[in-house]
Design an enzyme around this catalytic site. Structure first.
Site, PDB file in Angstrom:
ATOM      1  N   ASP A 116       0.859  -1.185   0.000  1.00  0.00           N
ATOM      2  CA  ASP A 116       0.000   0.000   0.000  1.00  0.00           C
ATOM      3  C   ASP A 116       0.896   1.236   0.000  1.00  0.00           C
ATOM      4  O   ASP A 116       1.645   1.456   0.959  1.00  0.00           O
ATOM      5  CB  ASP A 116      -0.874  -0.054   1.266  1.00  0.00           C
ATOM      6  CG  ASP A 116      -1.759   1.158   1.430  1.00  0.00           C
ATOM      7  OD1 ASP A 116      -1.626   2.148   0.673  1.00  0.00           O
ATOM      8  OD2 ASP A 116      -2.592   1.123   2.350  1.00  0.00           O
TER       9      ASP A 116
ATOM     10  N   ASN B 229      -6.686  12.454 -11.219  1.00  0.00           N
ATOM     11  CA  ASN B 229      -7.367  12.803 -12.468  1.00  0.00           C
ATOM     12  C   ASN B 229      -7.233  14.308 -12.687  1.00  0.00           C
ATOM     13  O   ASN B 229      -6.815  15.031 -11.778  1.00  0.00           O
ATOM     14  CB  ASN B 229      -8.821  12.331 -12.468  1.00  0.00           C
ATOM     15  CG  ASN B 229      -9.589  12.869 -11.279  1.00  0.00           C
ATOM     16  OD1 ASN B 229      -9.652  14.078 -11.069  1.00  0.00           O
ATOM     17  ND2 ASN B 229     -10.142  11.976 -10.470  1.00  0.00           N
TER      18      ASN B 229
ATOM     19  N   GLY C 222      -9.632   4.455  -6.271  1.00  0.00           N
ATOM     20  CA  GLY C 222      -8.331   3.802  -6.379  1.00  0.00           C
ATOM     21  C   GLY C 222      -7.295   4.420  -5.459  1.00  0.00           C
ATOM     22  O   GLY C 222      -7.584   4.814  -4.326  1.00  0.00           O
TER      23      GLY C 222
ATOM     24  N   ASP D 256      -5.849   7.249  -5.610  1.00  0.00           N
ATOM     25  CA  ASP D 256      -6.162   8.661  -5.335  1.00  0.00           C
ATOM     26  C   ASP D 256      -6.990   8.771  -4.055  1.00  0.00           C
ATOM     27  O   ASP D 256      -6.642   9.540  -3.128  1.00  0.00           O
ATOM     28  CB  ASP D 256      -6.928   9.218  -6.545  1.00  0.00           C
ATOM     29  CG  ASP D 256      -7.045  10.727  -6.553  1.00  0.00           C
ATOM     30  OD1 ASP D 256      -6.453  11.393  -5.688  1.00  0.00           O
ATOM     31  OD2 ASP D 256      -7.733  11.247  -7.455  1.00  0.00           O
TER      32      ASP D 256
ATOM     33  N   SER E 185      -2.270   4.700 -14.318  1.00  0.00           N
ATOM     34  CA  SER E 185      -3.181   4.361 -15.433  1.00  0.00           C
ATOM     35  C   SER E 185      -3.581   2.886 -15.489  1.00  0.00           C
ATOM     36  O   SER E 185      -4.425   2.518 -16.307  1.00  0.00           O
ATOM     37  CB  SER E 185      -2.600   4.758 -16.805  1.00  0.00           C
ATOM     38  OG  SER E 185      -2.675   6.152 -17.024  1.00  0.00           O
TER      39      SER E 185
ATOM     40  N   GLY F  30      -5.155   1.013 -13.375  1.00  0.00           N
ATOM     41  CA  GLY F  30      -6.338   0.619 -12.626  1.00  0.00           C
ATOM     42  C   GLY F  30      -7.588   1.019 -13.391  1.00  0.00           C
ATOM     43  O   GLY F  30      -7.873   0.492 -14.466  1.00  0.00           O
TER      44      GLY F  30
HETATM   45  P1  ADP Z   1      -5.716   5.106 -12.685  1.00  0.00           P
HETATM   46  O1  ADP Z   1      -7.007   5.863 -12.676  1.00  0.00           O
HETATM   47  O2  ADP Z   1      -4.530   5.952 -13.062  1.00  0.00           O
HETATM   48  O3  ADP Z   1      -5.805   3.822 -13.440  1.00  0.00           O
HETATM   49  P2  ADP Z   1      -6.061   3.690 -10.125  1.00  0.00           P
HETATM   50  O4  ADP Z   1      -5.952   4.284  -8.761  1.00  0.00           O
HETATM   51  O5  ADP Z   1      -7.391   3.196 -10.565  1.00  0.00           O
HETATM   52  O6  ADP Z   1      -5.454   4.798 -11.127  1.00  0.00           O
HETATM   53  O7  ADP Z   1      -5.046   2.479 -10.255  1.00  0.00           O
HETATM   54  C1  ADP Z   1      -3.677   2.611 -10.387  1.00  0.00           C
HETATM   55  C2  ADP Z   1      -3.019   1.445  -9.691  1.00  0.00           C
HETATM   56  O8  ADP Z   1      -2.949   1.714  -8.298  1.00  0.00           O
HETATM   57  C3  ADP Z   1      -3.781   0.113  -9.829  1.00  0.00           C
HETATM   58  O9  ADP Z   1      -2.837  -0.903 -10.125  1.00  0.00           O
HETATM   59  C4  ADP Z   1      -4.374  -0.071  -8.435  1.00  0.00           C
HETATM   60  O10 ADP Z   1      -4.506  -1.450  -8.118  1.00  0.00           O
HETATM   61  C5  ADP Z   1      -3.317   0.563  -7.583  1.00  0.00           C
HETATM   62  N1  ADP Z   1      -3.688   0.950  -6.215  1.00  0.00           N
HETATM   63  C6  ADP Z   1      -4.899   1.187  -5.659  1.00  0.00           C
HETATM   64  N2  ADP Z   1      -4.770   1.516  -4.362  1.00  0.00           N
HETATM   65  C7  ADP Z   1      -3.438   1.513  -4.076  1.00  0.00           C
HETATM   66  C8  ADP Z   1      -2.638   1.735  -2.918  1.00  0.00           C
HETATM   67  N3  ADP Z   1      -3.190   2.080  -1.745  1.00  0.00           N
HETATM   68  N4  ADP Z   1      -1.289   1.604  -3.026  1.00  0.00           N
HETATM   69  C9  ADP Z   1      -0.707   1.280  -4.189  1.00  0.00           C
HETATM   70  N5  ADP Z   1      -1.395   1.052  -5.319  1.00  0.00           N
HETATM   71  C10 ADP Z   1      -2.739   1.151  -5.265  1.00  0.00           C
END
Ligand code: ADP
Length: 187
Positions: free
Chosen positions: A18, A32, A40, A42, A129, A131
């Protein structure tokens, strides 16, 4: 799980975990363009970091109206164990013909340059990007690590560039891309 390769004076480090728990100078957020939070990583960063980060994002929005795809902005890190958060905006995957590879590379490069300009020596990235934005994991990993490698070989700013991958699947994709990177001589 971790994997490491050194390029120049910089260790490229992969971890599964994490990103909000990392102790580094800069944590990078896959934001975004609106900069006012989302799902996600963010959402996780704003939740863990507290309201100060969003307050600074609002000031940036008031000043420049958000952050275009491929660019980056910087705020404090609130309660996170970092000095700053760099918010960058990766491209939404549209099949690959809409400039996505260049935009994703720019997001990484601009984040590294902005962090370096603020004196960072250690930085942690999520898989930008890959996720909600739907970028194919293998391709996203190759671009991310290629930019990090080139930056490490060209600049001396960072001792560590970490990629903190949330799932075993994303860690495996990044580990394969790290092994496949050319060494220092062949550029
Ligand atoms: P995007 O909109 O740029 O695709 P996302 O947040 O949806 O961004 O996903 C980007 C990556 O971050 C994905 O692989 C997701 O699994 C991962 N992710 C989500 N939460 C966390 C976290 N707490 N720490 C690290 N990676 C994370």
């Amino acid at each position: 799980m971790t994997a490491t390769r050194r390029f120049g004076a910089t260790d490229l480090i992969l971890k599964q975990g994490d990103i909000t728990r990392e102790a580094v100078d800069v944590i990078v957020n896959a934001a975004n363009s609106g900069l006012l939070g989302g799902g996600g990583v963010d959402g996780a960063i704003h939740h863990a970091g507290g309201p100060q980060i969003l307050a600074e994002c609002r000031q940036i929005v008031a000043r420049q109206g958000g952050c275009p795809t491929g660019e980056a902005v910087i705020t404090g890190a609130g309660r996170l164990g970092a000095r700053h958060v760099v918010h960058t905006v990766g491209p939404v995957w549209q099949g690959g013909g809409a400039g996505e590879p260049d935009l994703l590379a720019s997001a990484y490069r601009n984040s590294l340059a902005l962090a370096a300009a603020h004196g960072a020596r250690t930085i942690a990235f999520p898989a930008i990007s890959a996720g909600i934005y739907g970028y194919p994991l293998d391709r996203a990993a190759t671009i991310a690590l290629g930019v990090a490698r080139d930056f490490a070989l060209q600049e001396q700013d960072f001792t560590e560039i970490r990629f903190v991958l949330f799932s075993a699947e994303s860690f495996a994709a990044f580990a394969a891309a790290l092994r496949a990177l050319p060494g220092e001589a062949a550029r």
